[in-house]
Design a protein around this motif. Structure first.
Motif, PDB file in Angstrom:
ATOM      1  N   VAL A 131      15.334   6.649   1.832  1.00  0.00           N
ATOM      2  CA  VAL A 131      14.116   7.408   1.502  1.00  0.00           C
ATOM      3  C   VAL A 131      13.936   7.460   0.188  1.00  0.00           C
ATOM      4  CG1 VAL A 131      13.318   9.836   1.776  1.00  0.00           C
ATOM      5  CG2 VAL A 131      14.818   8.915   3.625  1.00  0.00           C
ATOM      6  N   TYR A 132      14.685   7.843  -0.751  1.00  0.00           N
ATOM      7  CA  TYR A 132      14.335   7.869  -2.015  1.00  0.00           C
ATOM      8  C   TYR A 132      13.577   6.703  -2.485  1.00  0.00           C
ATOM      9  CZ  TYR A 132      15.187   7.975  -7.068  1.00  0.00           C
ATOM     10  OH  TYR A 132      15.184   8.042  -8.632  1.00  0.00           O
ATOM     11  N   LEU A 133      13.951   5.548  -2.145  1.00  0.00           N
ATOM     12  CA  LEU A 133      13.508   4.140  -2.850  1.00  0.00           C
ATOM     13  C   LEU A 133      12.048   4.335  -1.881  1.00  0.00           C
ATOM     14  CD1 LEU A 133      16.391   1.575  -2.569  1.00  0.00           C
ATOM     15  CD2 LEU A 133      14.747   1.855  -4.483  1.00  0.00           C
ATOM     16  N   SER A 134      11.659   4.516  -0.777  1.00  0.00           N
ATOM     17  CA  SER A 134      10.321   4.376  -0.288  1.00  0.00           C
ATOM     18  C   SER A 134       9.681   5.410  -1.008  1.00  0.00           C
ATOM     19  CB  SER A 134      10.579   4.698   1.184  1.00  0.00           C
ATOM     20  OG  SER A 134      11.203   5.801   1.401  1.00  0.00           O
ATOM     21  N   THR A 135       9.932   6.707  -1.239  1.00  0.00           N
ATOM     22  CA  THR A 135       9.306   7.556  -2.151  1.00  0.00           C
ATOM     23  C   THR A 135       8.970   7.068  -3.388  1.00  0.00           C
ATOM     24  OG1 THR A 135      10.724   9.300  -0.901  1.00  0.00           O
ATOM     25  CG2 THR A 135       9.222  10.236  -2.603  1.00  0.00           C
ATOM     26  N   LEU A 136       9.845   6.256  -4.224  1.00  0.00           N
ATOM     27  CA  LEU A 136       9.057   5.769  -5.338  1.00  0.00           C
ATOM     28  C   LEU A 136       8.117   5.010  -5.587  1.00  0.00           C
ATOM     29  CD1 LEU A 136      12.539   4.696  -7.290  1.00  0.00           C
ATOM     30  CD2 LEU A 136      11.289   6.837  -7.574  1.00  0.00           C
ATOM     31  N   LEU A 137       7.730   4.472  -3.993  1.00  0.00           N
ATOM     32  CA  LEU A 137       6.630   3.764  -3.878  1.00  0.00           C
ATOM     33  C   LEU A 137       5.333   4.423  -4.097  1.00  0.00           C
ATOM     34  CD1 LEU A 137       6.824   1.873  -0.500  1.00  0.00           C
ATOM     35  CD2 LEU A 137       6.903   0.817  -2.658  1.00  0.00           C
ATOM     36  N   CYS A 138       5.356   5.823  -4.349  1.00  0.00           N
ATOM     37  CA  CYS A 138       4.318   6.716  -4.660  1.00  0.00           C
ATOM     38  C   CYS A 138       3.920   6.381  -6.205  1.00  0.00           C
ATOM     39  CB  CYS A 138       4.546   8.229  -4.483  1.00  0.00           C
ATOM     40  SG  CYS A 138       4.811   8.451  -2.845  1.00  0.00           S
ATOM     41  N   PHE A 139       4.799   5.801  -6.965  1.00  0.00           N
ATOM     42  CA  PHE A 139       4.345   5.484  -8.232  1.00  0.00           C
ATOM     43  C   PHE A 139       2.980   4.523  -8.098  1.00  0.00           C
ATOM     44  CE2 PHE A 139       8.299   7.085  -9.865  1.00  0.00           C
ATOM     45  CZ  PHE A 139       7.701   8.013 -10.969  1.00  0.00           C
ATOM     46  N   TRP A 140       2.846   3.830  -7.118  1.00  0.00           N
ATOM     47  CA  TRP A 140       1.891   2.534  -6.772  1.00  0.00           C
ATOM     48  C   TRP A 140       0.920   2.852  -5.754  1.00  0.00           C
ATOM     49  CZ3 TRP A 140       7.401   1.808  -7.880  1.00  0.00           C
ATOM     50  CH2 TRP A 140       7.655   0.816  -9.091  1.00  0.00           C
ATOM     51  N   THR A 141       1.330   4.104  -4.864  1.00  0.00           N
ATOM     52  CA  THR A 141       0.244   4.115  -3.973  1.00  0.00           C
ATOM     53  C   THR A 141       0.046   5.504  -3.622  1.00  0.00           C
ATOM     54  OG1 THR A 141      -0.087   4.307  -1.411  1.00  0.00           O
ATOM     55  CG2 THR A 141       2.309   3.796  -2.199  1.00  0.00           C
ATOM     56  N   GLN A 142      -0.934   6.032  -3.326  1.00  0.00           N
ATOM     57  CA  GLN A 142      -1.285   7.438  -3.276  1.00  0.00           C
ATOM     58  C   GLN A 142      -0.595   8.123  -1.816  1.00  0.00           C
ATOM     59  OE1 GLN A 142      -3.589   9.586  -5.035  1.00  0.00           O
ATOM     60  NE2 GLN A 142      -2.909   8.062  -6.579  1.00  0.00           N
ATOM     61  N   ASN A 143      -0.680   7.330  -0.850  1.00  0.00           N
ATOM     62  CA  ASN A 143      -0.602   7.817   0.473  1.00  0.00           C
ATOM     63  C   ASN A 143       0.924   7.987   0.877  1.00  0.00           C
ATOM     64  OD1 ASN A 143      -0.509   8.364   3.414  1.00  0.00           O
ATOM     65  ND2 ASN A 143      -2.856   8.190   3.214  1.00  0.00           N
ATOM     66  N   TYR A 144       1.565   8.871   0.696  1.00  0.00           N
ATOM     67  CA  TYR A 144       3.090   9.144   1.153  1.00  0.00           C
ATOM     68  C   TYR A 144       3.295   8.982   2.527  1.00  0.00           C
ATOM     69  CZ  TYR A 144       7.966  10.151   1.413  1.00  0.00           C
ATOM     70  OH  TYR A 144       9.132   9.959   1.951  1.00  0.00           O
ATOM     71  N   MET A 145       2.287   9.678   3.184  1.00  0.00           N
ATOM     72  CA  MET A 145       2.535   9.792   4.710  1.00  0.00           C
ATOM     73  C   MET A 145       2.578   8.370   5.446  1.00  0.00           C
ATOM     74  SD  MET A 145       2.207  12.687   6.459  1.00  0.00           S
ATOM     75  CE  MET A 145       2.955  12.319   7.929  1.00  0.00           C
ATOM     76  N   GLY A 146       1.679   7.347   5.007  1.00  0.00           N
ATOM     77  CA  GLY A 146       1.806   6.097   5.669  1.00  0.00           C
ATOM     78  C   GLY A 146       3.098   5.537   5.380  1.00  0.00           C
ATOM     79  N   VAL A 147       3.491   5.633   4.113  1.00  0.00           N
ATOM     80  CA  VAL A 147       4.739   5.118   3.563  1.00  0.00           C
ATOM     81  C   VAL A 147       6.156   5.736   4.442  1.00  0.00           C
ATOM     82  CG1 VAL A 147       6.521   4.833   1.917  1.00  0.00           C
ATOM     83  CG2 VAL A 147       4.061   4.837   1.238  1.00  0.00           C
ATOM     84  N   ALA A 148       5.836   7.129   4.770  1.00  0.00           N
ATOM     85  CA  ALA A 148       7.115   7.738   5.599  1.00  0.00           C
ATOM     86  C   ALA A 148       7.130   7.297   6.988  1.00  0.00           C
ATOM     87  CB  ALA A 148       6.826   9.223   5.413  1.00  0.00           C
ATOM     88  N   TRP A 149       5.753   7.248   7.414  1.00  0.00           N
ATOM     89  CA  TRP A 149       5.787   6.519   8.707  1.00  0.00           C
ATOM     90  C   TRP A 149       6.380   5.293   9.070  1.00  0.00           C
ATOM     91  CZ3 TRP A 149       0.137   8.446   9.721  1.00  0.00           C
ATOM     92  CH2 TRP A 149       0.195   9.844  10.241  1.00  0.00           C
ATOM     93  N   ALA A 150       5.863   4.233   8.125  1.00  0.00           N
ATOM     94  CA  ALA A 150       6.446   2.865   8.140  1.00  0.00           C
ATOM     95  C   ALA A 150       7.858   2.821   7.935  1.00  0.00           C
ATOM     96  CB  ALA A 150       5.794   1.922   7.046  1.00  0.00           C
ATOM     97  N   ARG A 151       8.389   3.777   6.999  1.00  0.00           N
ATOM     98  CA  ARG A 151       9.886   3.599   6.991  1.00  0.00           C
ATOM     99  C   ARG A 151      10.558   4.196   8.256  1.00  0.00           C
ATOM    100  NH1 ARG A 151      10.824   7.950   3.365  1.00  0.00           N
ATOM    101  NH2 ARG A 151      10.983   9.248   5.234  1.00  0.00           N
ATOM    102  N   THR A 152       9.943   5.225   8.995  1.00  0.00           N
ATOM    103  CA  THR A 152      10.641   5.808  10.156  1.00  0.00           C
ATOM    104  C   THR A 152      10.454   4.948  11.224  1.00  0.00           C
ATOM    105  OG1 THR A 152       9.523   7.964   9.267  1.00  0.00           O
ATOM    106  CG2 THR A 152      10.519   7.834  11.709  1.00  0.00           C
ATOM    107  N   SER A 153       9.681   4.148  11.254  1.00  0.00           N
ATOM    108  CA  SER A 153       9.510   3.199  12.263  1.00  0.00           C
ATOM    109  C   SER A 153      10.519   2.294  12.220  1.00  0.00           C
ATOM    110  CB  SER A 153       8.207   2.287  12.313  1.00  0.00           C
ATOM    111  OG  SER A 153       7.201   3.446  12.133  1.00  0.00           O
ATOM    112  N   LEU A 154      10.371   1.613  10.664  1.00  0.00           N
ATOM    113  CA  LEU A 154      11.418   0.231  10.655  1.00  0.00           C
ATOM    114  C   LEU A 154      12.910   0.767  10.604  1.00  0.00           C
ATOM    115  CD1 LEU A 154      10.504  -2.148   9.429  1.00  0.00           C
ATOM    116  CD2 LEU A 154      10.879  -1.480   7.151  1.00  0.00           C
ATOM    117  N   VAL A 155      13.388   2.268  10.308  1.00  0.00           N
ATOM    118  CA  VAL A 155      14.643   2.580  10.385  1.00  0.00           C
ATOM    119  C   VAL A 155      14.997   2.615  12.016  1.00  0.00           C
ATOM    120  CG1 VAL A 155      16.018   4.658  10.093  1.00  0.00           C
ATOM    121  CG2 VAL A 155      14.825   3.603   8.223  1.00  0.00           C
ATOM    122  N   ALA A 156      14.025   3.239  12.650  1.00  0.00           N
ATOM    123  CA  ALA A 156      14.291   3.406  14.006  1.00  0.00           C
ATOM    124  C   ALA A 156      14.453   2.311  14.709  1.00  0.00           C
ATOM    125  CB  ALA A 156      13.202   4.008  14.720  1.00  0.00           C
ATOM    126  N   LEU A 157      13.852   0.923  14.435  1.00  0.00           N
ATOM    127  CA  LEU A 157      14.095  -0.041  15.193  1.00  0.00           C
ATOM    128  C   LEU A 157      15.194  -0.853  14.600  1.00  0.00           C
ATOM    129  CD1 LEU A 157      12.883  -2.096  16.978  1.00  0.00           C
ATOM    130  CD2 LEU A 157      11.492  -3.091  15.034  1.00  0.00           C
TER     131      LEU A 157
END
Ligand code: ADP
Ligand code: MG
Lengths: 264, 353, 268
Positions: free
Chosen positions: A160-186
């Motif tokens: 979670v932490y690593l994906s949240t750090l992406l916010c230094f480069w992108t505005q939209n955390y919602m999308g990042v969180a969804w993508a991560r959730t899907s990847l982790v689920a699968l």
């Protein structure tokens, strides 16, 4: 000195967990209804007599409940706050604090994880009872399982932490969180046991840290991995925690350098 | 209401208007929420308490009162945003909360504390959306933009996203948004709050023109300057009740009597000696030696006399005369310290409630 | 007059939505992140179905293509909701903050101003995935596509979307009766709606009844799909979808209007 500061954070976070309760209950709700659907679908599938990776109905129930616990852990939305602080530049205030940012966030996560564990195990236990029980492994195996669940906390935190750090480069955390959730689920096996996935996906999952999140605790709980094999899985978990911890520090340092270059 | 004042049909008519808010009486945390589920206790506030107002077409009324007096709530009741707990309101022959769409076409509303501009859109885009909602024709729209540009310098704001506007810029754009459809009745709730002097002047100028064009205006403000510039009638509300409704002069005469001057002298001077020289004023020592606060009635003493007296004792280091605050009057009116004469120019009905 | 009114209303809705869409599209990176993320979310569900049907021919009597149709209906309904009616989700926040004030003094229905108040770009991903899934499914299922059946399918599927939207509106409107900003009912109900991604015949009788009459999520996917496919003796139930949709729209509208009367703005 610093250790005491972190310990204090753990305690404070454990106490303030109630302020996050709405999000926590929501997250639990989301996973709960997926669990409900899965329980019905799998009962029907296994009643058909077809072979699904050798799982019996009680075993599949146990698998789904373990997946429920691991998916609910570390979901108390500290990440959204962190993402917002990064986006709004408030994170620069955190830089001057005399604690390591990553360790501080981890301390908060640990504080909340205690309550998350208690609640999710209570829910999982009740469901197990209502649906006619699940197999319970013997004590040594149960201890190994406990260790593997404990390892999920830092591991999931780091993902979670690593994906949240992406916010230094992108505005939209919602999308990042969804993508991560899907990847982790699968790829963790929480969607479906990895053995039932096409082999290339299985291989991908095994090569990545995600399998340590759900597949490992489930395999240990169900006794699919015992003794040396189980220890090997736990070591893999520990290995990933180490690797991702270092990766987190490196990415953070890189991100902060960017931040200071651009003047926050 | 005396029959004589009913000669012209009022355009805004509120009778015994009352709004009671009910908030759950729950303590913090989970325990509090659970307890509330069981006991269901509420605290009630009468934000507006049997308020009656009658406003004629083209009138400009200042609506003042301390924070929490019920000004914004009254505006929300008059504009149909809130449904009254009891009482009646009719605006332009329409009950605003019942026929909101028809009401929307005749009124313009601005709340200084919040914007109606779409946060993520450029001002031009917000105005264009409003134009389409109100069905304003292209020629009329252009004329309006030109008018707003002239008085509010709107042009430079059009391409800017609302989120990026400063407070003053936002207020100018919001005024344009509220008045785009040429409403005959306008409610402005603190339109100058937090603005610097230059913008304030511009807004006041704009409001003066609006009133001169025959718009009916209710103006809520903390700023006496706004009122003096724009309105001749003033209604004062406190604790949800109207405590004065009448001409501005009636308030101003009384109100402007007391002056308050803060003086700092270069050397330490005994307050007693100052008081001795100014028997008609009230002298209180300030925070440090040589500092005084002098209160006096401007009909008895002039500021020049007070300054001359003070400088006869020692050199004056610093001097400050308090801007008379409308809130002071309101408070005084309420506690009965000030006697207000009913207005003579005949608009209002005198002391109400 | 009476005929131009609805058209003007719809055009205004498109104007509001279009303005927000343009604003949202200014951050191109955000657009792609959201689209990719929503595609990934839906893809996991499809991979699950694929893995299951690799080992079994039917689930509760439904083939893969048929289940995918059910699944795609939920995905599409959610996509339409996100792309065109995302503002509905912000209603509790707006009510809590007193942000409805200005919408109440504009000559356009408050409910439409609210619903058009935001755009969820993830809807694009949902519509893409849902559309592809539906196309794939419809090309595989054993249905005789007469013009009448096509018209039926269009009518039922549109009604299904309306039901989903109405449930969202009704559940967010409940915020007028509940104090507090962290209002969980709509999201929780949305999660219940995820149950409708599978044939409701897999669930126990209690859940089935709940999804049929209490909160009619089964009419978003299962029943209309069954009716169009002519699947089972109960497939006629799906013909009721437009009626259920009408009922839901009326109820949601009434709940919203009743709620609006209780609107208290906010006391700064
Ligand atoms: N939406 C609301 N809910 C509860 N109380 C409110 C609300 N709006 C206003 N109040 C209360 O009503 C009183 C009057 O408020 P308001 O009309 O905003 O005052 P003013 O605008 O004069 O400062 C205050 O005590 C305020 O706290
Ligand atoms: Mg106010």
């Amino acid at each position: 000195m610093a250790a005491r500061a972190y310990l204090c954070m753990v305690k404070v976070s454990a106490r303030t967990v109630l302020t996050y309760r709405a999000n926590f209950v929501l997250g639990l709700f989301a996973v709960f209804f997926q669990l409900l659907a899965m329980l019905y679908v799998w009962r029907l599938l296994l009643e058909s007599g077809k072979d699904f990776g050798g799982y019996t109905w009680p075993q599949m129930k146990a698998y789904l409940l373990v997946a429920f616990v691991t998916s609910s852990l570390v979901s108390a939305y500290g990440d959204f706050r962190m993402a917002a602080r990064i986006r709004d530049g408030l994170v620069s205030l955190d830089l001057v604090k005399p604690v390591t940012y990553q360790t501080a966030r981890f301390a908060e996560t640990v504080g909340r994880a205690a309550l998350e564990l208690a609640v999710t195990f209570a829910v999982a236990g009740s469901i197990a009872l209502v649906t006619g029980g699940i197999p319970v492994p013997d004590l040594p195996q149960l201890l190994l399982f406990a260790v593997s669940i404990a390892a999920v906390v830092p591991l999931k935190f780091l993902v979670v932490y690593l994906s949240t750090l992406l916010c230094f480069w992108t505005q939209n955390y919602m999308g990042v969180a969804w993508a991560r959730t899907s990847l982790v689920a699968l790829l963790s096996g929480s969607l479906i046991p990895l053995v039932l996935l096409p082999s290339w996906l299985q291989t991908t999952a095994m090569l990545l840290p995600f399998a340590s999140l759900t597949a490992t605790p489930a395999a240990i709980y169900l006794g699919q991995a015992t003794g040396g094999e189980a220890l090997g899985l736990l070591l893999t978990q520990a290995g990933w925690v180490t690797v991702l911890w270092v990766a987190g520090r490196l990415v953070w340092r890189f991100a902060v350098r960017q931040l200071t270059v651009h003047g926050g | 209401m005396p029959a004589a004042t009913m000669a012209v049909m009022p355009v805004i008519e509120a009778r015994e208007l009352t709004k009671v808010f009910r908030r759950p009486d729950k303590s913090e945390g989970l325990r509090g929420s659970l307890r509330h589920l069981v006991t269901r206790r509420y605290t009630t506030t009468s934000a507006v308490d049997h308020v009656s107002l009658s406003i004629e077409p083209g009138e400009a009324v200042a609506y003042v009162g301390p924070n929490g007096a019920g000004k914004s709530t009254t505006v929300k009741l008059l504009s149909g945003i809130l449904v009254p707990t009891s009482g009646e309101v009719v605006v332009g022959g329409i009950v605003p909360h019942r026929d909101r769409i028809a009401n929307a076409r005749q009124v313009g509303v601005l709340f200084g504390q919040r914007t109606q501009l779409w946060w993520d859109l450029p001002v031009r885009e917000s105005l264009a959306l409003l134009r389409d909602m109100y069905g304003i024709g292209p020629a009329d729209y252009r004329a309006q933009l030109a008018r707003f540009d002239e008085v509010l310098e709107l042009g430079e704001l059009l391409p800017v996203t609302a989120r990026k506007l400063s407070l003053g810029q936002r207020m100018r754009a919001d005024l344009a948004a509220a008045l785009l459809h040429r409403p005959g009745i306008v409610y402005l709730d603190e339109p100058t709050i937090g603005l610097d002097i230059a913008v304030k002047d511009r807004v006041r100028d704009f409001l003066r023109r609006l009133v001169a064009d025959g718009t009916t205006l209710i103006l809520t403000t903390h700023d006496l300057g706004d009122i003096e510039d724009v309105c001749r009638r003033i209604a004062i509300i406190d604790g949800g009740r109207i405590i004065y409704d009448g001409g501005l002069d009636g308030v101003k005469d009384t109100f402007a009597r007391e002056r308050c001057m803060h003086v700092r002298l270069t050397t330490d001077v005994d307050p007693q000696s100052v008081a001795a020289l100014l028997p008609d004023a009230e002298v209180t020592p300030g925070g440090s030696p040589g500092e005084f606060t002098i209160r006096f009635d401007r009909f008895v003493l002039t500021a020049g006399q007070v300054i001359a007296t003070a400088s006869s004792l020692a050199e004056i280091d610093d001097l400050l005369i308090d801007e008379p605050a409308i809130e002071d009057v309101v408070r005084k009116v309420y506690s009965g310290e000030l006697e207000l004469e009913p207005a003579e120019d005949g608009v209002g009905a005198g002391v109400g409630a | 007059m009476t005929t131009t009114r609805p058209i003007a209303t719809a055009r205004m809705y498109r104007r509001c939505l279009g303005a927000h869409l343009r604003a949202a599209l200014e951050y191109e990176a955000d657009f792609w992140i959201l689209v990719v993320a929503s595609i990934m979310m839906q893809a996991t569900g499809v991979i699950f179905l694929g893995a299951v049907f690799a080992r079994i021919p039917t689930l509760a009597g439904w083939t893969l293509a048929e289940v995918v149709l059910i699944y795609s209906l939920v995905v599409i309904a959610e996509g339409v909701g996100s792309l065109c009616f995302e503002g509905t989700w912000y209603l509790p926040w707006m009510v809590n903050q007193g942000d409805l004030d200005y919408t109440l003094v504009r000559p356009y229905p408050v409910v439409l101003q609210t619903m058009s108040g935001a755009v969820g770009l993830n809807g694009v991903g949902n519509l893409l995935t849902g559309g592809l899934l539906m196309a794939w499914s419809l090309s595989r299922v054993d249905v005789d596509w007469s013009p009448l059946r096509i018209a039926l399918a269009v009518a039922l599927f549109l009604s299904a979307v309306l039901i989903k939207l109405s449930v969202t509106l009704a559940s967010t409107s409940a915020c007028f009766w509940v104090f507090g900003a962290s209002f969980m009912l709509p999201t929780a109900l949305h999660q219940v709606g995820e149950l409708a991604k599978y044939p409701v015949s897999v669930y126990s009788a209690g859940i089935r009844v709940a999804l049929t009459v209490v909160i009619p999520f089964a009419f978003v996917s299962f029943y209309p799909a069954a009716a169009v496919l002519g699947h089972g003796q109960d497939s006629w139930v799906g013909l009721l979808t437009p009626l259920v949709a009408g009922y839901c729209v009326v109820v949601a509208g009434a709940v919203f209007r009743r709620g609006l009367r209780r609107y208290e703005s906010s006391g700064n």
